[in-house]
Scaffold this motif. Structure first.
Motif, PDB file in Angstrom:
ATOM      1  N   ASP A  95       0.835  -1.210   0.000  1.00  0.00           N
ATOM      2  CA  ASP A  95       0.000   0.000   0.000  1.00  0.00           C
ATOM      3  C   ASP A  95       0.867   1.257   0.000  1.00  0.00           C
ATOM      4  O   ASP A  95       0.552   2.236  -0.699  1.00  0.00           O
ATOM      5  N   LEU A  96       1.942   1.258   0.797  1.00  0.00           N
ATOM      6  CA  LEU A  96       2.809   2.430   0.864  1.00  0.00           C
ATOM      7  C   LEU A  96       3.479   2.690  -0.485  1.00  0.00           C
ATOM      8  O   LEU A  96       3.497   3.822  -0.975  1.00  0.00           O
ATOM      9  N   ALA A  97       4.033   1.641  -1.088  1.00  0.00           N
ATOM     10  CA  ALA A  97       4.704   1.799  -2.381  1.00  0.00           C
ATOM     11  C   ALA A  97       3.719   2.245  -3.457  1.00  0.00           C
ATOM     12  O   ALA A  97       4.023   3.125  -4.273  1.00  0.00           O
ATOM     13  N   ALA A  98       2.524   1.641  -3.468  1.00  0.00           N
ATOM     14  CA  ALA A  98       1.516   2.009  -4.470  1.00  0.00           C
ATOM     15  C   ALA A  98       1.090   3.459  -4.311  1.00  0.00           C
ATOM     16  O   ALA A  98       0.902   4.179  -5.296  1.00  0.00           O
ATOM     17  N   ALA A  99       0.944   3.912  -3.065  1.00  0.00           N
ATOM     18  CA  ALA A  99       0.557   5.306  -2.829  1.00  0.00           C
ATOM     19  C   ALA A  99       1.650   6.257  -3.295  1.00  0.00           C
ATOM     20  O   ALA A  99       1.370   7.316  -3.882  1.00  0.00           O
ATOM     21  N   LYS A 100       2.909   5.904  -3.048  1.00  0.00           N
ATOM     22  CA  LYS A 100       4.013   6.753  -3.492  1.00  0.00           C
ATOM     23  C   LYS A 100       4.090   6.786  -5.023  1.00  0.00           C
ATOM     24  O   LYS A 100       4.323   7.840  -5.618  1.00  0.00           O
ATOM     25  N   VAL A 101       3.905   5.641  -5.660  1.00  0.00           N
ATOM     26  CA  VAL A 101       3.904   5.601  -7.123  1.00  0.00           C
ATOM     27  C   VAL A 101       2.781   6.482  -7.664  1.00  0.00           C
ATOM     28  O   VAL A 101       2.974   7.245  -8.620  1.00  0.00           O
ATOM     29  N   ARG A 102       1.627   6.382  -7.045  1.00  0.00           N
ATOM     30  CA  ARG A 102       0.487   7.189  -7.485  1.00  0.00           C
ATOM     31  C   ARG A 102       0.811   8.689  -7.398  1.00  0.00           C
ATOM     32  O   ARG A 102       0.545   9.447  -8.324  1.00  0.00           O
ATOM     33  N   GLY A 103       1.411   9.102  -6.286  1.00  0.00           N
ATOM     34  CA  GLY A 103       1.749  10.509  -6.119  1.00  0.00           C
ATOM     35  C   GLY A 103       2.809  10.982  -7.092  1.00  0.00           C
ATOM     36  O   GLY A 103       2.717  12.081  -7.657  1.00  0.00           O
ATOM     37  N   LEU A 104       3.817  10.152  -7.326  1.00  0.00           N
ATOM     38  CA  LEU A 104       4.890  10.518  -8.248  1.00  0.00           C
ATOM     39  C   LEU A 104       4.374  10.637  -9.679  1.00  0.00           C
ATOM     40  O   LEU A 104       4.736  11.564 -10.415  1.00  0.00           O
ATOM     41  N   GLU A 105       3.511   9.709 -10.083  1.00  0.00           N
ATOM     42  CA  GLU A 105       2.980   9.756 -11.440  1.00  0.00           C
ATOM     43  C   GLU A 105       1.956  10.887 -11.599  1.00  0.00           C
ATOM     44  O   GLU A 105       1.869  11.501 -12.665  1.00  0.00           O
ATOM     45  N   LEU A 106       1.219  11.176 -10.548  1.00  0.00           N
ATOM     46  CA  LEU A 106       0.332  12.336 -10.561  1.00  0.00           C
ATOM     47  C   LEU A 106       1.138  13.616 -10.771  1.00  0.00           C
ATOM     48  O   LEU A 106       0.775  14.472 -11.588  1.00  0.00           O
ATOM     49  N   PHE A 107       2.229  13.755 -10.034  1.00  0.00           N
ATOM     50  CA  PHE A 107       3.086  14.931 -10.150  1.00  0.00           C
ATOM     51  C   PHE A 107       3.661  15.044 -11.559  1.00  0.00           C
ATOM     52  O   PHE A 107       3.649  16.124 -12.171  1.00  0.00           O
ATOM     53  N   ALA A 108       4.157  13.933 -12.107  1.00  0.00           N
ATOM     54  CA  ALA A 108       4.719  13.960 -13.458  1.00  0.00           C
ATOM     55  C   ALA A 108       3.665  14.336 -14.492  1.00  0.00           C
ATOM     56  O   ALA A 108       3.921  15.146 -15.400  1.00  0.00           O
ATOM     57  N   ASP A 109       2.471  13.766 -14.375  1.00  0.00           N
ATOM     58  CA  ASP A 109       1.396  14.092 -15.312  1.00  0.00           C
ATOM     59  C   ASP A 109       1.004  15.566 -15.201  1.00  0.00           C
ATOM     60  O   ASP A 109       0.706  16.220 -16.208  1.00  0.00           O
ATOM     61  N   LEU A 110       0.992  16.077 -13.986  1.00  0.00           N
ATOM     62  CA  LEU A 110       0.651  17.487 -13.763  1.00  0.00           C
ATOM     63  C   LEU A 110       1.647  18.392 -14.491  1.00  0.00           C
ATOM     64  O   LEU A 110       1.262  19.364 -15.140  1.00  0.00           O
ATOM     65  N   LEU A 111       2.942  18.059 -14.384  1.00  0.00           N
ATOM     66  CA  LEU A 111       3.954  18.876 -15.058  1.00  0.00           C
ATOM     67  C   LEU A 111       3.850  18.756 -16.572  1.00  0.00           C
ATOM     68  O   LEU A 111       3.981  19.744 -17.296  1.00  0.00           O
ATOM     69  N   THR A 155       9.212  15.319  -1.983  1.00  0.00           N
ATOM     70  CA  THR A 155      10.074  14.817  -0.916  1.00  0.00           C
ATOM     71  C   THR A 155      10.725  13.504  -1.319  1.00  0.00           C
ATOM     72  O   THR A 155      11.924  13.289  -1.081  1.00  0.00           O
ATOM     73  N   ASP A 156       9.952  12.612  -1.947  1.00  0.00           N
ATOM     74  CA  ASP A 156      10.509  11.324  -2.376  1.00  0.00           C
ATOM     75  C   ASP A 156      11.598  11.512  -3.434  1.00  0.00           C
ATOM     76  O   ASP A 156      12.622  10.817  -3.417  1.00  0.00           O
ATOM     77  N   VAL A 157      11.386  12.430  -4.358  1.00  0.00           N
ATOM     78  CA  VAL A 157      12.417  12.730  -5.360  1.00  0.00           C
ATOM     79  C   VAL A 157      13.693  13.191  -4.665  1.00  0.00           C
ATOM     80  O   VAL A 157      14.807  12.745  -4.981  1.00  0.00           O
ATOM     81  N   ARG A 158      13.557  14.075  -3.690  1.00  0.00           N
ATOM     82  CA  ARG A 158      14.729  14.591  -2.977  1.00  0.00           C
ATOM     83  C   ARG A 158      15.458  13.487  -2.215  1.00  0.00           C
ATOM     84  O   ARG A 158      16.691  13.451  -2.184  1.00  0.00           O
ATOM     85  N   LEU A 159      14.714  12.588  -1.601  1.00  0.00           N
ATOM     86  CA  LEU A 159      15.340  11.509  -0.843  1.00  0.00           C
ATOM     87  C   LEU A 159      16.170  10.601  -1.745  1.00  0.00           C
ATOM     88  O   LEU A 159      17.277  10.188  -1.379  1.00  0.00           O
ATOM     89  N   VAL A 160      15.651  10.295  -2.921  1.00  0.00           N
ATOM     90  CA  VAL A 160      16.384   9.433  -3.846  1.00  0.00           C
ATOM     91  C   VAL A 160      17.626  10.144  -4.376  1.00  0.00           C
ATOM     92  O   VAL A 160      18.721   9.573  -4.415  1.00  0.00           O
ATOM     93  N   VAL A 161      17.481  11.394  -4.793  1.00  0.00           N
ATOM     94  CA  VAL A 161      18.627  12.141  -5.303  1.00  0.00           C
ATOM     95  C   VAL A 161      19.674  12.316  -4.199  1.00  0.00           C
ATOM     96  O   VAL A 161      20.881  12.207  -4.447  1.00  0.00           O
ATOM     97  N   ALA A 162      19.228  12.570  -2.969  1.00  0.00           N
ATOM     98  CA  ALA A 162      20.166  12.723  -1.854  1.00  0.00           C
ATOM     99  C   ALA A 162      20.990  11.460  -1.656  1.00  0.00           C
ATOM    100  O   ALA A 162      22.206  11.522  -1.413  1.00  0.00           O
ATOM    101  N   GLN A 163      20.347  10.309  -1.762  1.00  0.00           N
ATOM    102  CA  GLN A 163      21.102   9.056  -1.611  1.00  0.00           C
ATOM    103  C   GLN A 163      22.112   8.893  -2.726  1.00  0.00           C
ATOM    104  O   GLN A 163      23.265   8.505  -2.479  1.00  0.00           O
ATOM    105  N   ARG A 164      21.719   9.197  -3.953  1.00  0.00           N
ATOM    106  CA  ARG A 164      22.632   9.039  -5.085  1.00  0.00           C
ATOM    107  C   ARG A 164      23.842   9.975  -4.966  1.00  0.00           C
ATOM    108  O   ARG A 164      24.937   9.656  -5.414  1.00  0.00           O
TER     109      ARG A 164
END
Length: 230
Positions: A95-111, A155-164
């Protein structure tokens, strides 16, 4: 990129085409990473998030992410008790992963769907050094209904980039932020990252942070206004 401000239809900001294009692409990359690491099936028309199939699969041992960036988004519930962490993943990870995917794809579609508009060609905002020849500005509108999901996606984008980029502490983040804004990004020999790579991903990190902080600030302004009756 200008800060988000409350408007009649939601929260608005002016973004250049390069900013929209790059951040939408990164958001989709993070969504794909989460799909793979959490074991969510690929998108299909009947079940866009693969949630039904993933839920059926989750009756067995949950998949523990092996990518350090994915582990930042899907962390262990307990560092000391492996059985607690495994049970937590079993009950919540899909559920957590699916919700994050939903938010990320919503954001991308919005842009991707942001419409070019009559905007100030040089409004006060943030210049963080993302080099691109595309410079058409558009109004990015985040509805009040979607604002929390978009802020979480940033926030999720920042967390991934921060790790990289190997950003582990607040001092690391502050140093990179200052380097990006001063256009003085150096190599990171310890991690094998040259200056161009750090400048590009550092620009994404700073831009996502600027957008996230201004969006949350606009949401707080809305909340204060509603409480004061303004």
């Amino acid at each position: 990129m200008t800060p988000f401000r409350p408007g009649p239809d939601g929260y608005e900001a002016s973004w250049e085409e390069a900013e929209r294009h790059v951040l939408a692409g990164v958001a989709r990359e993070v969504a794909a990473l989460l799909r793979e690491q959490a074991g969510l099936p690929d998108t299909d028309a009947d079940d866009p998030l693969g949630a039904l199939a993933a839920t059926m699969q989750s009756t067995g041992t949950p998949r523990e992410p092996d990518d350090p960036a994915a582990r930042r988004l899907l962390p262990d519930a307990s560092r000391d008790d492996a059985s607690v962490s495994a049970e937590f993943r079993h009950l919540t990870q899909t559920d957590l992963a699916a919700a994050k995917v939903r938010g990320l794809e919503l954001f991308a579609d919005l842009l991707d769907g942001a419409a070019l508009d009559d905007v100030d060609p040089s409004p006060a905002g943030l210049d963080y050094g993302l080099d691109d020849e595309l410079d058409d500005r558009a109004v990015v509108l985040v509805t009040r209904q979607d604002a929390r999901d978009v802020a979480a996606a940033l926030t999720d984008v920042r967390l991934v980039v921060a790790q990289r980029l190997g950003l582990e502490t607040d001092d690391d983040v502050e140093t990179l932020h200052d380097e990006v804004l001063a256009d003085a990004v150096d190599d990171d020999a310890a991690r094998g990252l040259d200056a161009d790579v750090r400048r590009y991903w550092g620009g994404i990190f700073v831009a996502a942070g600027f957008a996230q902080e201004s969006l949350v600030g606009a949401m707080l302004d809305d909340h204060r206004a509603s409480r004061s009756g303004g």
